[in-house]
Design a protein around this motif. Structure first.
Motif, PDB file in Angstrom:
ATOM      1  N   UNK A  72       9.486 -35.046  -5.532  1.00  0.00           N
ATOM      2  CA  UNK A  72       8.330 -34.313  -5.028  1.00  0.00           C
ATOM      3  C   UNK A  72       7.684 -35.073  -3.871  1.00  0.00           C
ATOM      4  N   UNK A  73       7.374 -34.347  -2.808  1.00  0.00           N
ATOM      5  CA  UNK A  73       6.752 -34.980  -1.650  1.00  0.00           C
ATOM      6  C   UNK A  73       6.109 -33.947  -0.757  1.00  0.00           C
ATOM      7  N   UNK A  74       5.204 -34.407   0.095  1.00  0.00           N
ATOM      8  CA  UNK A  74       4.543 -33.562   1.080  1.00  0.00           C
ATOM      9  C   UNK A  74       4.547 -34.322   2.398  1.00  0.00           C
ATOM     10  N   UNK A  75       4.819 -33.629   3.487  1.00  0.00           N
ATOM     11  CA  UNK A  75       4.821 -34.219   4.820  1.00  0.00           C
ATOM     12  C   UNK A  75       3.946 -33.363   5.731  1.00  0.00           C
ATOM     13  N   UNK A  76       3.834 -33.775   6.986  1.00  0.00           N
ATOM     14  CA  UNK A  76       3.063 -33.025   7.976  1.00  0.00           C
ATOM     15  C   UNK A  76       4.000 -32.597   9.096  1.00  0.00           C
ATOM     16  N   UNK A  77       3.897 -31.326   9.488  1.00  0.00           N
ATOM     17  CA  UNK A  77       4.677 -30.821  10.609  1.00  0.00           C
ATOM     18  C   UNK A  77       3.738 -30.379  11.724  1.00  0.00           C
ATOM     19  N   UNK A  78       4.315 -30.228  12.920  1.00  0.00           N
ATOM     20  CA  UNK A  78       3.537 -29.823  14.091  1.00  0.00           C
ATOM     21  C   UNK A  78       4.249 -28.682  14.802  1.00  0.00           C
ATOM     22  N   UNK A  79       3.500 -27.604  15.057  1.00  0.00           N
ATOM     23  CA  UNK A  79       4.005 -26.478  15.839  1.00  0.00           C
ATOM     24  C   UNK A  79       3.279 -26.435  17.171  1.00  0.00           C
ATOM     25  N   UNK A  80       4.005 -26.033  18.215  1.00  0.00           N
ATOM     26  CA  UNK A  80       3.416 -25.805  19.540  1.00  0.00           C
ATOM     27  C   UNK A  80       3.769 -24.383  19.955  1.00  0.00           C
ATOM     28  N   UNK A  81       2.774 -23.632  20.403  1.00  0.00           N
ATOM     29  CA  UNK A  81       3.028 -22.239  20.757  1.00  0.00           C
ATOM     30  C   UNK A  81       1.977 -21.733  21.725  1.00  0.00           C
ATOM     31  N   UNK A  82       2.353 -20.728  22.530  1.00  0.00           N
ATOM     32  CA  UNK A  82       1.381 -20.050  23.382  1.00  0.00           C
ATOM     33  C   UNK A  82       1.063 -18.651  22.840  1.00  0.00           C
ATOM     34  N   UNK A  83       1.493 -18.349  21.614  1.00  0.00           N
ATOM     35  CA  UNK A  83       1.164 -17.069  20.983  1.00  0.00           C
ATOM     36  C   UNK A  83      -0.339 -17.007  20.688  1.00  0.00           C
ATOM     37  N   UNK A  84      -0.849 -15.814  20.508  1.00  0.00           N
ATOM     38  CA  UNK A  84      -2.267 -15.631  20.192  1.00  0.00           C
ATOM     39  C   UNK A  84      -2.456 -15.797  18.689  1.00  0.00           C
TER      40      UNK A  84
END
Length: 420
Positions: free
Chosen positions: A224-236
């Motif tokens: 069991x584990x939790x991590x952090x992700x990052x999204x980049x987008x120009x969507x509204x």
């Protein structure tokens, strides 16, 4: 519904169809796959006399039937579809299968409504901000009148049934309006996930979305584990429903034991040596023993550990706030902490050392995040949540909470000991 039943609601697409049934005052779930039909009925919660409404939900990999008898929604049966015979691995997260899901019903039904799941409660509220930490306003006409917030929309079960949502809060009357839902693709596995505990940041012409991978958390798994992700987008991202591609956001944990990190909060600052990103987050020694951490770096790909508060063991919601010209770190000390760090919102400096008294504010149940926003009159608004759940025993923990709004007048908002 009209009459005493029977009623059947079904959703799915071969090779999986899930149905909720109500007949003779009893609710059940049917799971149909190539292996046959399995019927799931709760020994203690199946009885549901006098229902006015019936709901079938598929959130993450869990199906739940809920009934409403006029006094509120209550869960009557629940099944984890990953454990059902004949369900292909990963099917419930497959975007093509989800897009093709069909809804059917039989019985005396007056009205039928189908669509995306909303929420049983809201928690993990964060301001939608610019990269410099100031609150985002969607257009000049909203400046000082509206706040935008991200939240965890709680599902009918533990963390895998929730997702991230975006809300518009009017300061005049504190009317909260749902505007968007965010889901995520992972860089290391197929499917779409309802990850949450999120910070949405406007950086120039694009959005940064940092989120915690709670969408498939299994507290009983050995890994069991939790991590952090990052999204980049120009969507509204302030409108509609979106599925975002993500990349890992590595957060440093050198020097202490860590089985997972979550609750990211991002700010780009100028600390005298050029632009610097500060990232607040939480790290767990084990589940659930967790404490606040702060990292810094010239960009989000090159972060190093700045501080960790290792004397805490039930503190989360790490949040960076600009206060009287200084950066402060706020957090939430839950009741399972040592006595000196219990049921309060500490105010810390960038070394995670005390920088004045804790916030003079009500501390609701659960571990409410300290989300603060400056007001045009010089006061402060605090938006947080409690641990009140909905849905009863079948739904269990994870369906919380209520949104709580507190306000400090300008005369009282002169330092970290703000009264709310």
């Amino acid at each position: 519904m009209r009459g005493p039943g029977p009623v059947r609601l079904a959703l799915g697409l071969a090779p999986l169809v899930v149905a909720a049934t109500w007949a003779d005052g009893v609710c059940a779930l049917e799971v149909t796959t190539p292996a046959g039909t399995q019927v799931h009925r709760s020994r203690r919660s199946a009885r549901a006399p006098g229902l006015e409404r019936l709901a079938l939900t598929l959130t993450g990999t869990e199906a739940v039937v809920l009934g409403h008898d006029g006094s509120g929604w209550r869960g009557h049966a629940r099944v984890e579809l990953r454990e059902a015979a004949g369900v292909p691995p990963g099917l419930c997260r497959d975007e093509a299968w989800l897009a093709g899901v069909e809804v059917q019903h039989t019985g005396d039904v007056a009205h039928l409504r189908a669509g995306g799941f909303g929420q049983l409660g809201l928690r993990d509220l964060r301001l939608v901000t610019h990269a410099d930490g100031t609150a985002y306003a969607d257009g000049v006409q909203e400046e000082g009148r509206v706040l935008w917030l991200s939240a965890t929309s709680a599902g009918p079960g533990f963390f895998g049934t929730a997702h991230t949502s975006v809300w518009r809060l009017e300061l005049d009357g504190h009317r909260l309006e749902h505007r968007a839902d965010l889901f995520f693709r992972r860089p290391d596995r197929p499917g779409v996930f309802g990850d949450h505990a999120t910070h949405v940041v406007r950086d120039g012409d694009e959005w940064l979305v940092a989120t915690s991978t709670w969408g498939d958390f299994d507290r009983d798994a050995d890994d069991a584990g939790v991590a952090v992700t990052l999204a980049r987008t120009d969507a509204d991202l302030l409108r509609g429903r979106h599925v975002l591609d993500t990349q890992p956001l590595p957060l440093p944990v050198e020097g202490f034991a860590s089985v997972g990190v979550w609750d990211p909060h991002l700010v780009r600052t100028d600390l005298g040596a050029g632009p610097t990103w500060l990232v607040g987050y939480v790290s767990a020694r084990r589940f659930f023993d967790f404490h606040p951490v702060l990292a810094a770096g010239p960009d989000l790909d090159h972060l190093s550990l700045r501080a960790a508060s290792l004397t805490r063991r039930a503190t989360e919601g790490t949040t960076l706030v600009r206060w009287d010209g200084q950066w402060r770190v706020l957090a939430s000390d839950g009741r399972d902490n040592p006595r000196r760090h219990r049921e309060q919102h500490p105010v810390l400096d960038l070394d995670l050392q005390p920088a004045g008294a804790p916030l003079d504010a009500a501390y609701p149940t659960n571990i409410p995040w300290p989300t603060l926003a400056p007001l045009p009159d010089g006061g402060w608004l605090m938006v947080t949540f409690n641990g009140r759940g909905l849905g009863g025993r079948v739904v269990g923990y994870g369906s919380h909470g209520d949104v709580i709004v507190m306000r400090a007048p300008a005369a009282e908002a002169t330092g970290p000991g703000v009264s709310s």
